[in-house]
Design a protein around this motif. Structure first.
Motif, PDB file in Angstrom:
ATOM      1  N   GLU A  48      12.898  55.113  -3.954  1.00 35.83           N
ATOM      2  CA  GLU A  48      12.248  54.107  -4.582  1.00 35.83           C
ATOM      3  C   GLU A  48      12.006  54.547  -6.046  1.00 35.83           C
ATOM      4  OE1 GLU A  48       8.250  53.699  -3.055  1.00 35.83           O
ATOM      5  OE2 GLU A  48       9.199  52.473  -0.905  1.00 35.83           O
ATOM      6  N   GLN A  49      11.278  54.010  -6.793  1.00 34.34           N
ATOM      7  CA  GLN A  49      11.305  54.587  -8.312  1.00 34.34           C
ATOM      8  C   GLN A  49      10.900  55.932  -8.388  1.00 34.34           C
ATOM      9  OE1 GLN A  49       8.441  52.030 -10.325  1.00 34.34           O
ATOM     10  NE2 GLN A  49      10.173  50.701 -11.263  1.00 34.34           N
ATOM     11  N   GLU A  50      10.038  56.538  -7.390  1.00 36.50           N
ATOM     12  CA  GLU A  50       9.788  57.736  -7.466  1.00 36.50           C
ATOM     13  C   GLU A  50      10.998  58.968  -7.004  1.00 36.50           C
ATOM     14  OE1 GLU A  50       8.268  55.539  -5.541  1.00 36.50           O
ATOM     15  OE2 GLU A  50       6.134  55.262  -6.450  1.00 36.50           O
ATOM     16  N   GLY A  51      11.802  58.273  -6.473  1.00 37.35           N
ATOM     17  CA  GLY A  51      12.938  59.080  -5.851  1.00 37.35           C
ATOM     18  C   GLY A  51      13.542  58.929  -4.417  1.00 37.35           C
ATOM     19  N   MET A  52      14.087  59.838  -4.157  1.00 39.40           N
ATOM     20  CA  MET A  52      14.532  59.724  -2.332  1.00 39.40           C
ATOM     21  C   MET A  52      13.318  59.681  -1.761  1.00 39.40           C
ATOM     22  SD  MET A  52      17.103  62.181  -0.335  1.00 39.40           S
ATOM     23  CE  MET A  52      16.013  63.634  -0.612  1.00 39.40           C
ATOM     24  N   THR A  53      13.402  58.882  -0.587  1.00 34.12           N
ATOM     25  CA  THR A  53      12.347  58.720   0.374  1.00 34.12           C
ATOM     26  C   THR A  53      12.708  59.022   1.828  1.00 34.12           C
ATOM     27  OG1 THR A  53      12.590  56.517   0.682  1.00 34.12           O
ATOM     28  CG2 THR A  53      11.051  56.996  -1.042  1.00 34.12           C
ATOM     29  N   GLY A  54      14.088  59.043   2.253  1.00 31.03           N
ATOM     30  CA  GLY A  54      14.422  59.478   3.310  1.00 31.03           C
ATOM     31  C   GLY A  54      16.135  59.296   3.194  1.00 31.03           C
ATOM     32  N   PHE A  55      16.600  59.959   4.514  1.00 30.02           N
ATOM     33  CA  PHE A  55      17.969  59.957   4.488  1.00 30.02           C
ATOM     34  C   PHE A  55      18.499  60.029   6.055  1.00 30.02           C
ATOM     35  CE2 PHE A  55      17.088  64.245   4.455  1.00 30.02           C
ATOM     36  CZ  PHE A  55      17.634  64.972   5.589  1.00 30.02           C
ATOM     37  N   LEU A  56      19.716  59.425   6.238  1.00 26.35           N
ATOM     38  CA  LEU A  56      20.232  59.658   7.818  1.00 26.35           C
ATOM     39  C   LEU A  56      21.651  59.973   7.654  1.00 26.35           C
ATOM     40  CD1 LEU A  56      19.539  57.581  10.718  1.00 26.35           C
ATOM     41  CD2 LEU A  56      22.035  57.915  10.061  1.00 26.35           C
ATOM     42  N   ILE A  57      22.031  60.847   8.284  1.00 24.61           N
ATOM     43  CA  ILE A  57      23.633  61.429   8.448  1.00 24.61           C
ATOM     44  C   ILE A  57      23.959  61.078   9.612  1.00 24.61           C
ATOM     45  CG2 ILE A  57      25.188  63.365   7.892  1.00 24.61           C
ATOM     46  CD1 ILE A  57      23.522  62.540   5.408  1.00 24.61           C
ATOM     47  N   GLY A  58      24.878  60.179   9.778  1.00 26.04           N
ATOM     48  CA  GLY A  58      25.463  59.736  11.071  1.00 26.04           C
ATOM     49  C   GLY A  58      27.044  59.562  11.101  1.00 26.04           C
ATOM     50  N   PHE A  59      27.807  59.541  11.910  1.00 25.90           N
ATOM     51  CA  PHE A  59      29.319  59.044  12.105  1.00 25.90           C
ATOM     52  C   PHE A  59      29.525  58.335  13.567  1.00 25.90           C
ATOM     53  CE2 PHE A  59      28.694  63.526  13.353  1.00 25.90           C
ATOM     54  CZ  PHE A  59      29.437  63.737  14.494  1.00 25.90           C
ATOM     55  N   GLN A  60      30.676  57.936  13.544  1.00 24.44           N
ATOM     56  CA  GLN A  60      31.415  57.475  14.725  1.00 24.44           C
ATOM     57  C   GLN A  60      32.165  58.487  15.309  1.00 24.44           C
ATOM     58  OE1 GLN A  60      33.627  53.805  14.028  1.00 24.44           O
ATOM     59  NE2 GLN A  60      33.773  53.644  16.343  1.00 24.44           N
ATOM     60  N   SER A  61      32.042  58.620  16.445  1.00 20.87           N
ATOM     61  CA  SER A  61      32.762  59.587  17.160  1.00 20.87           C
ATOM     62  C   SER A  61      34.440  59.482  17.269  1.00 20.87           C
ATOM     63  CB  SER A  61      32.413  59.823  18.672  1.00 20.87           C
ATOM     64  OG  SER A  61      33.336  60.690  19.357  1.00 20.87           O
ATOM     65  N   GLN A  62      35.133  60.458  16.614  1.00 15.34           N
ATOM     66  CA  GLN A  62      36.420  60.264  16.666  1.00 15.34           C
ATOM     67  C   GLN A  62      37.159  60.799  18.208  1.00 15.34           C
ATOM     68  OE1 GLN A  62      38.233  63.093  14.152  1.00 15.34           O
ATOM     69  NE2 GLN A  62      37.791  61.771  12.485  1.00 15.34           N
ATOM     70  N   SER A  63      36.261  61.384  19.104  1.00 15.70           N
ATOM     71  CA  SER A  63      36.784  61.632  20.268  1.00 15.70           C
ATOM     72  C   SER A  63      36.486  60.589  21.365  1.00 15.70           C
ATOM     73  CB  SER A  63      36.080  62.701  21.101  1.00 15.70           C
ATOM     74  OG  SER A  63      36.293  63.973  20.047  1.00 15.70           O
ATOM     75  N   ASP A  64      35.475  59.708  21.006  1.00 13.06           N
ATOM     76  CA  ASP A  64      34.997  58.398  21.853  1.00 13.06           C
ATOM     77  C   ASP A  64      34.541  57.568  20.829  1.00 13.06           C
ATOM     78  OD1 ASP A  64      33.890  56.659  23.595  1.00 13.06           O
ATOM     79  OD2 ASP A  64      32.167  58.143  24.450  1.00 13.06           O
ATOM     80  N   PRO A  65      35.504  56.476  20.456  1.00 13.98           N
ATOM     81  CA  PRO A  65      35.060  55.625  19.492  1.00 13.98           C
ATOM     82  C   PRO A  65      33.902  54.544  19.764  1.00 13.98           C
ATOM     83  CG  PRO A  65      37.293  55.700  19.820  1.00 13.98           C
ATOM     84  CD  PRO A  65      36.721  56.517  20.773  1.00 13.98           C
ATOM     85  N   GLU A  66      33.392  54.695  20.973  1.00  9.11           N
ATOM     86  CA  GLU A  66      32.213  53.699  21.575  1.00  9.11           C
ATOM     87  C   GLU A  66      30.756  54.398  21.200  1.00  9.11           C
ATOM     88  OE1 GLU A  66      32.623  52.238  25.344  1.00  9.11           O
ATOM     89  OE2 GLU A  66      34.547  50.952  24.681  1.00  9.11           O
ATOM     90  N   THR A  67      31.101  55.950  20.741  1.00 15.05           N
ATOM     91  CA  THR A  67      29.821  56.521  20.611  1.00 15.05           C
ATOM     92  C   THR A  67      29.575  56.780  19.291  1.00 15.05           C
ATOM     93  OG1 THR A  67      30.026  57.710  22.941  1.00 15.05           O
ATOM     94  CG2 THR A  67      28.785  58.747  21.311  1.00 15.05           C
ATOM     95  N   ALA A  68      28.340  56.726  18.870  1.00 13.36           N
ATOM     96  CA  ALA A  68      28.160  57.273  17.421  1.00 13.36           C
ATOM     97  C   ALA A  68      26.986  58.174  17.599  1.00 13.36           C
ATOM     98  CB  ALA A  68      27.428  56.158  16.606  1.00 13.36           C
TER      99      ALA A  68
END
Length: 156
Positions: A48-68
Motif C-alpha cells: 500500500e502507500q505505506e509500503g510492503m504489507t506482505g509477501f509469499l515465496i513459492g514455486f512449482q516442484s521440478q520433481s513433481d510438476p503437479e505439486t507446488a
C-alpha cells in the motif's frame, strides 16, 4: 492493496523485516536471495502507500510438476487480520493451478502454533507424520536432527 510478483530487487526489503515481523526470531537465513531470482513468477508481494504489507515465496516442484510448494509467507504485524495472507495464498494457488498443479505443500515448525492454526483455517490438512508432539502430528528430524516439522497439503 496491490499484489505483484517479486523481483530480485525486493530481496533487501523483504529480508530486512523478517526478524522484526517474527517477533525477534532469527528468520532471515531461511530466505536466501535465490528465491527472489529463480521463483519470481510464483512469488508475490502486497503493498500500500505505506509500503510492503506482505509477501509469499513459492514455486512449482521440478520433481513433481503437479505439486507446488509455499516456502515462506508473512504479513506486516500492523496489517494482520486484513485478509492479506489469504489473498496471497489465493493468488499463488490460482497461478500454480494454471500450470497444472493439483496440490500445494508447506511446512512449519511445531512450535509455530499460529502458523498451524492459520494453515488449517485456509483448508490445508496436517499430514500424518511419524510422531505426535503436543497433539500435533510431526515428521521427526525432517530438517535434520532435532528439527521436527509439521507438513501440510491442500488439494486444489
Amino acid at each position: 492493496m496491490d499484489i505483484r510478483t517479486i523481483t530480485s530487487e525486493d530481496y533487501e526489503m523483504v529480508t530486512s523485516v523478517l526478524n522484526e515481523w517474527w517477533g525477534g526470531r532469527q528468520m532471515k537465513e531461511k530466505l536466501p536471495r535465490l528465491f527472489f531470482e529463480h521463483f519470481q513468477d510464483t512469488s508475490f508481494i502486497t503493498y500500500e502507500q505505506e509500503g510492503m504489507t506482505g509477501f509469499l515465496i513459492g514455486f512449482q516442484s521440478q520433481s513433481d510438476p503437479e505439486t507446488a510448494y509455499i516456502h515462506f509467507s508473512g504479513v506486516h504485524p500492523d496489517f494482520r487480520k486484513m485478509q492479506i495472507g489469504k489473498q496471497l495464498y489465493e493468488r499463488f494457488i490460482e497461478t500454480v493451478k494454471k500450470r497444472g498443479c493439483t496440490k500445494v505443500n508447506c511446512v512449519t515448525a511445531p512450535v509455530n502454533k499460529v502458523s498451524i492454526a492459520y494453515h488449517t483455517k485456509l483448508g490445508f490438512e496436517v499430514e500424518k507424520g511419524t510422531k505426535t508432539v503436543n497433539g500435533i502430528p510431526v515428521f521427526a528430524n525432517y530438517d535434520g536432527p532435532g528439527q521436527d516439522r509439521v507438513l501440510f497439503v491442500k488439494h486444489i
